[in-house]
Design an enzyme around this catalytic site. Structure first.
Site, mmCIF file in Angstrom:
data_model
loop_
_atom_site.group_PDB
_atom_site.id
_atom_site.type_symbol
_atom_site.label_atom_id
_atom_site.label_comp_id
_atom_site.label_asym_id
_atom_site.label_seq_id
_atom_site.Cartn_x
_atom_site.Cartn_y
_atom_site.Cartn_z
ATOM 1 N N ASP A 102 48.489 43.486 40.972
ATOM 2 C CA ASP A 102 46.631 43.561 41.195
ATOM 3 C C ASP A 102 46.450 42.333 42.380
ATOM 4 O O ASP A 102 45.528 43.046 43.007
ATOM 5 C CB ASP A 102 46.097 41.942 39.833
ATOM 6 C CG ASP A 102 47.414 40.636 39.340
ATOM 7 O OD1 ASP A 102 48.043 41.186 40.804
ATOM 8 O OD2 ASP A 102 46.641 40.503 38.836
ATOM 9 N N ASP A 105 49.066 37.360 46.913
ATOM 10 C CA ASP A 105 48.411 35.292 47.449
ATOM 11 C C ASP A 105 49.979 35.495 48.299
ATOM 12 O O ASP A 105 49.885 35.687 49.314
ATOM 13 C CB ASP A 105 48.600 34.841 45.907
ATOM 14 C CG ASP A 105 48.218 33.481 46.337
ATOM 15 O OD1 ASP A 105 48.001 32.877 47.234
ATOM 16 O OD2 ASP A 105 47.812 32.833 44.932
ATOM 17 N N PHE A 154 40.247 31.032 43.463
ATOM 18 C CA PHE A 154 40.824 31.362 42.448
ATOM 19 C C PHE A 154 40.134 32.359 41.871
ATOM 20 O O PHE A 154 39.226 32.255 41.181
ATOM 21 C CB PHE A 154 41.464 30.563 41.506
ATOM 22 C CG PHE A 154 41.867 31.157 40.939
ATOM 23 C CD1 PHE A 154 43.901 31.624 40.395
ATOM 24 C CD2 PHE A 154 41.417 31.501 39.116
ATOM 25 C CE1 PHE A 154 44.983 31.636 39.537
ATOM 26 C CE2 PHE A 154 42.725 31.638 38.228
ATOM 27 C CZ PHE A 154 44.270 31.758 38.537
#
Ligand code: IMP
Ligand code: MG
Length: 182
Positions: A102, A105, A154
């Protein structure tokens, strides 16, 4: 649920458009390799909606492999290091592997999963992420296919969670700070 979203970054229409473009890129890349065997290795749980949409835009033969990795357990909004909760359920030896995640990071998850996969000696490994936080992604972890670059915020929705919630929010939005500050 919507009250906890500070603002939407990508609507479901934005996402659908981009996923379709990514599928075209992927189909072009694997055009000649289809017969060797392609396996999409999906990192659960965050990628499940992305995978479902992506594969329906890909017209070639493929297998799906699933691996469950947690790096943001419970109420974390920073990476706690990748931990495998469920091992890969298929053999990728000699196959072309496209890892689907997904979001890229810190890169811990992709680095770990690609390392594990290499041990099985696949024909090739490429990586595909819907989102990337370029300010954090380290140089040794690259994604071959990227949907959108985003700031270091986030986000939740379209499969992405906070404490296992918000995965069903159909858009991708920035989680309101008060949700994790409380
Ligand atoms: P990395 O290992 O730090 O690259 O993080 C990748 C994993 O952390 C992803 O597969 C997500 O599950 C999770 N993650 C990273 N950033 C976010 C975010 O902004 N929202 C929700 N989950 C995230
Ligand atoms: Mg994930």
């Amino acid at each position: 649920m919507e009250a906890d979203i500070d603002h939407v970054l990508f609507s479901r229409e934005d996402i659908a458009r981009r996923v379709s473009e990514m599928a075209s890129d992927i189909a072009r890349t694997y055009h000649d390799e289809e017969d060797v065997g392609l396996t999409l290795v999906t990192i659960l749980s965050g990628s499940l909606i992305f995978l479902a949409d992506l594969i329906r835009e890909l017209p070639m033969r493929m297998k799906i492999g699933l691996i469950t990795v947690s790096s943001y357990p419970g109420k974390s909004t920073s990476s706690q290091g990748a931990r495998v909760l469920q091992e890969l359920n298929t053999d990728v030896t000699g196959r072309h592997v496209l890892v689907v995640d997904d979001i890229l990071d810190t890169g811990n998850t992709l680095r770990y999963v690609c390392g594990q996969l290499r041990e099985a000696e696949p024909a090739s490994i490429r990586t595909c992420v819907l989102l990337r936080k370029p300010s954090k992604a380290p140089p040794d972890v690259q994604a071959d296919f990227v949907g959108f670059d985003i700031d270091d915020v986030f986000v939740v929705g379209y499969g992405l969670d906070y404490d296992d919630h918000y995965r069903n929010f159909p858009h991708i939005g920035v989680l309101h700070e008060r949700v994790y500050a409380s």
